[in-house]
Motif scaffolding. Sequence first.
Motif, PDB file in Angstrom:
ATOM      1  N   TYR A 138       9.368  15.071   4.855  1.00  0.00           N
ATOM      2  CA  TYR A 138      10.331  15.935   4.166  1.00  0.00           C
ATOM      3  C   TYR A 138       9.975  16.194   2.699  1.00  0.00           C
ATOM      4  O   TYR A 138      10.647  16.984   2.034  1.00  0.00           O
ATOM      5  CB  TYR A 138      11.734  15.322   4.247  1.00  0.00           C
ATOM      6  CG  TYR A 138      12.281  15.268   5.650  1.00  0.00           C
ATOM      7  CD1 TYR A 138      12.856  16.384   6.250  1.00  0.00           C
ATOM      8  CD2 TYR A 138      12.215  14.097   6.401  1.00  0.00           C
ATOM      9  CE1 TYR A 138      13.366  16.335   7.536  1.00  0.00           C
ATOM     10  CE2 TYR A 138      12.717  14.035   7.691  1.00  0.00           C
ATOM     11  CZ  TYR A 138      13.290  15.156   8.255  1.00  0.00           C
ATOM     12  OH  TYR A 138      13.784  15.100   9.532  1.00  0.00           O
ATOM     13  N   GLY A 139       8.959  15.491   2.209  1.00  0.00           N
ATOM     14  CA  GLY A 139       8.522  15.715   0.829  1.00  0.00           C
ATOM     15  C   GLY A 139       9.367  15.055  -0.234  1.00  0.00           C
ATOM     16  O   GLY A 139       9.254  15.385  -1.419  1.00  0.00           O
ATOM     17  N   VAL A 140      10.235  14.116   0.145  1.00  0.00           N
ATOM     18  CA  VAL A 140      11.084  13.415  -0.824  1.00  0.00           C
ATOM     19  C   VAL A 140      11.070  11.921  -0.512  1.00  0.00           C
ATOM     20  O   VAL A 140      10.975  11.512   0.643  1.00  0.00           O
ATOM     21  CB  VAL A 140      12.543  13.938  -0.799  1.00  0.00           C
ATOM     22  CG1 VAL A 140      12.611  15.353  -1.340  1.00  0.00           C
ATOM     23  CG2 VAL A 140      13.128  13.880   0.609  1.00  0.00           C
ATOM     24  N   ILE A 158       0.813  -1.221   0.000  1.00  0.00           N
ATOM     25  CA  ILE A 158       0.000   0.000   0.000  1.00  0.00           C
ATOM     26  C   ILE A 158       0.845   1.270   0.000  1.00  0.00           C
ATOM     27  O   ILE A 158       0.308   2.373   0.002  1.00  0.00           O
ATOM     28  CB  ILE A 158      -0.944   0.023   1.229  1.00  0.00           C
ATOM     29  CG1 ILE A 158      -0.137   0.135   2.529  1.00  0.00           C
ATOM     30  CG2 ILE A 158      -1.843  -1.202   1.247  1.00  0.00           C
ATOM     31  CD1 ILE A 158      -0.991   0.352   3.766  1.00  0.00           C
ATOM     32  N   SER A 159       2.171   1.107  -0.028  1.00  0.00           N
ATOM     33  CA  SER A 159       3.071   2.252   0.058  1.00  0.00           C
ATOM     34  C   SER A 159       3.188   2.988  -1.275  1.00  0.00           C
ATOM     35  O   SER A 159       3.155   2.370  -2.350  1.00  0.00           O
ATOM     36  CB  SER A 159       4.456   1.796   0.514  1.00  0.00           C
ATOM     37  OG  SER A 159       5.383   2.855   0.471  1.00  0.00           O
ATOM     38  N   ASP A 160       3.340   4.312  -1.206  1.00  0.00           N
ATOM     39  CA  ASP A 160       3.585   5.135  -2.394  1.00  0.00           C
ATOM     40  C   ASP A 160       5.076   5.313  -2.666  1.00  0.00           C
ATOM     41  O   ASP A 160       5.458   5.933  -3.660  1.00  0.00           O
ATOM     42  CB  ASP A 160       2.941   6.521  -2.227  1.00  0.00           C
ATOM     43  CG  ASP A 160       1.421   6.452  -2.214  1.00  0.00           C
ATOM     44  OD1 ASP A 160       0.874   5.563  -2.899  1.00  0.00           O
ATOM     45  OD2 ASP A 160       0.789   7.264  -1.516  1.00  0.00           O
ATOM     46  N   SER A 161       5.909   4.800  -1.788  1.00  0.00           N
ATOM     47  CA  SER A 161       7.356   4.915  -1.959  1.00  0.00           C
ATOM     48  C   SER A 161       7.826   3.931  -3.025  1.00  0.00           C
ATOM     49  O   SER A 161       7.532   2.738  -2.964  1.00  0.00           O
ATOM     50  CB  SER A 161       8.081   4.625  -0.642  1.00  0.00           C
ATOM     51  OG  SER A 161       9.474   4.590  -0.836  1.00  0.00           O
ATOM     52  N   GLU A 162       8.558   4.426  -4.004  1.00  0.00           N
ATOM     53  CA  GLU A 162       9.015   3.586  -5.102  1.00  0.00           C
ATOM     54  C   GLU A 162      10.299   2.842  -4.776  1.00  0.00           C
ATOM     55  O   GLU A 162      10.551   1.767  -5.330  1.00  0.00           O
ATOM     56  CB  GLU A 162       9.220   4.442  -6.362  1.00  0.00           C
ATOM     57  CG  GLU A 162       7.935   5.071  -6.886  1.00  0.00           C
ATOM     58  CD  GLU A 162       8.175   5.893  -8.135  1.00  0.00           C
ATOM     59  OE1 GLU A 162       9.344   5.990  -8.563  1.00  0.00           O
ATOM     60  OE2 GLU A 162       7.193   6.438  -8.690  1.00  0.00           O
ATOM     61  N   GLU A 163      11.121   3.397  -3.912  1.00  0.00           N
ATOM     62  CA  GLU A 163      12.421   2.790  -3.646  1.00  0.00           C
ATOM     63  C   GLU A 163      12.657   2.473  -2.171  1.00  0.00           C
ATOM     64  O   GLU A 163      13.110   1.380  -1.841  1.00  0.00           O
ATOM     65  CB  GLU A 163      13.540   3.714  -4.145  1.00  0.00           C
ATOM     66  CG  GLU A 163      13.525   3.929  -5.653  1.00  0.00           C
ATOM     67  CD  GLU A 163      14.666   4.812  -6.104  1.00  0.00           C
ATOM     68  OE1 GLU A 163      15.465   5.238  -5.252  1.00  0.00           O
ATOM     69  OE2 GLU A 163      14.763   5.082  -7.312  1.00  0.00           O
ATOM     70  N   VAL A 164      12.353   3.412  -1.305  1.00  0.00           N
ATOM     71  CA  VAL A 164      12.714   3.264   0.110  1.00  0.00           C
ATOM     72  C   VAL A 164      11.960   2.108   0.756  1.00  0.00           C
ATOM     73  O   VAL A 164      12.539   1.333   1.536  1.00  0.00           O
ATOM     74  CB  VAL A 164      12.462   4.573   0.883  1.00  0.00           C
ATOM     75  CG1 VAL A 164      12.828   4.400   2.353  1.00  0.00           C
ATOM     76  CG2 VAL A 164      13.267   5.703   0.271  1.00  0.00           C
ATOM     77  N   GLY A 165      10.678   1.964   0.445  1.00  0.00           N
ATOM     78  CA  GLY A 165       9.894   0.884   1.031  1.00  0.00           C
ATOM     79  C   GLY A 165      10.446  -0.484   0.667  1.00  0.00           C
ATOM     80  O   GLY A 165      10.583  -1.368   1.517  1.00  0.00           O
ATOM     81  N   SER A 166      10.796  -0.656  -0.616  1.00  0.00           N
ATOM     82  CA  SER A 166      11.376  -1.932  -1.058  1.00  0.00           C
ATOM     83  C   SER A 166      12.712  -2.182  -0.376  1.00  0.00           C
ATOM     84  O   SER A 166      13.010  -3.313   0.032  1.00  0.00           O
ATOM     85  CB  SER A 166      11.560  -1.920  -2.578  1.00  0.00           C
ATOM     86  OG  SER A 166      10.314  -1.790  -3.231  1.00  0.00           O
ATOM     87  N   GLY A 181       8.241   2.919   4.166  1.00  0.00           N
ATOM     88  CA  GLY A 181       9.183   3.794   3.478  1.00  0.00           C
ATOM     89  C   GLY A 181       8.674   5.182   3.160  1.00  0.00           C
ATOM     90  O   GLY A 181       9.354   5.956   2.482  1.00  0.00           O
ATOM     91  N   THR A 182       7.491   5.543   3.662  1.00  0.00           N
ATOM     92  CA  THR A 182       6.883   6.830   3.300  1.00  0.00           C
ATOM     93  C   THR A 182       7.208   7.955   4.269  1.00  0.00           C
ATOM     94  O   THR A 182       6.737   9.078   4.081  1.00  0.00           O
ATOM     95  CB  THR A 182       5.353   6.696   3.207  1.00  0.00           C
ATOM     96  OG1 THR A 182       4.843   6.204   4.464  1.00  0.00           O
ATOM     97  CG2 THR A 182       4.961   5.747   2.085  1.00  0.00           C
ATOM     98  N   PHE A 183       8.007   7.696   5.290  1.00  0.00           N
ATOM     99  CA  PHE A 183       8.296   8.750   6.269  1.00  0.00           C
ATOM    100  C   PHE A 183       8.960   9.954   5.601  1.00  0.00           C
ATOM    101  O   PHE A 183       8.590  11.104   5.865  1.00  0.00           O
ATOM    102  CB  PHE A 183       9.203   8.211   7.379  1.00  0.00           C
ATOM    103  CG  PHE A 183       9.491   9.208   8.466  1.00  0.00           C
ATOM    104  CD1 PHE A 183       8.600   9.398   9.500  1.00  0.00           C
ATOM    105  CD2 PHE A 183      10.660   9.970   8.444  1.00  0.00           C
ATOM    106  CE1 PHE A 183       8.852  10.332  10.509  1.00  0.00           C
ATOM    107  CE2 PHE A 183      10.926  10.896   9.441  1.00  0.00           C
ATOM    108  CZ  PHE A 183      10.016  11.080  10.473  1.00  0.00           C
TER     109      PHE A 183
END
Length: 393
Positions: free
Chosen positions: A298-300, A74-82, A291-293
């Motif tokens: 911070y918006g990135v 369900i995360s919108d993070s493309e890299e950090v979550g993975s 990974g969405t923190f």
Amino acid sequence: MKKNSLFLAFAFFVSVFLYTSIIKQLYYFAVDITLLSFFIISCLYLALEKRIKVSTDVFLLLAFLFCLIFSLIISDSEEVGSYKLLATAPGFLVGLYLLTLNYNIYKAKRYLDMFCVLSVPTALYFIYLLPLLFTSAIGQGDVVKSIYLSLPFYLCISILYAVNFFPKNKLLYSIIISINLIAVLISGARGPLLGLFISLFILFIVNFKTLIKGALFRFFYIVPIVFFVFSYIFEGGDSSVYMMLERTIARMELLFTGGGSSVSERLYALKEMYNVGFDNFSSVLFGKGLGTFGMEVYGVDSYYYPHNVFLELAFEAGIITLTIFLLFIFIVLYKARNGLSLGLFYSVFIFLIFNFMKSYSIVGLRLFIPIFIFAYLLNIYHIQKKDHNNVST
């Protein structure tokens, strides 16, 4: 004999697996040594005798891992979550391996034996390296400067273990304690140092008579003092070790004057986390996504975290995931309540909790879970040994 040799190799590579995050800060390898050591561990695990039983702790650890996978979906993070899931999952699987071996045959103490032994050469190299690192005698590309924050965590765990088993081998453990203690004192890492003092205090209270009987204080304090005295004599008071010790003292003094920039940054992250998180029922239950923190605060889409793994779990993976993790901890604590190494178990647990509430992220759970289980199994192994002896008599 073959099974015991395989288990020793398994215990060794489990410790190597945990140390790989440190090793990779010191040297570049063409292959990922974390994945390589995990592969070796997995192969060795298949050859060892197991007692596979879906106990409550095993079930909760599996459920926790599946919750993180769902959080990634369900995360919108493309890299950090993975990255967080891939970096954390091997530690969870190692934890499951540890919980499902047959410790009627194998000695659970071997895990911390190996972990402790590996700390000595690492600490010695660290003592040599640290002054060079902060005096620009070596290039930034040669070593990651943040190692001064990460390595003391490992060394403090080894100190706690060596202190607890000090009466068994005074010379060996006094060397381990002294070398690791010197490295921690000059590191400037405030979290591990404070956590160590708190944990040692707990250990002294629980095992006071045993530790005094083993003449712990004599060996624990004299060896580091002799080192510093001789260092001062031979270096004429201008030792680089003393320079790093003064740096540690200065960093500790910052705690009484606002904490410095690192504390300000943490407070800002926590404040913004509360402002942008938990804004609806879904985010409370399931979180914003793994990974969405960084995106939310911070918006990135970058690797940021609030330096508190429990708050990070609540923010990114939700209250359900956090509850499952806390239940896992509670069940392990409950099962260990009658152990014969409660002093070590509780001191390691307090040290882990203190540091993971101050500095670490979800990725750090690949260290938390195996080390927590190390101490737990050592406790349970002593219970089994006692019960076996009672049955024999």
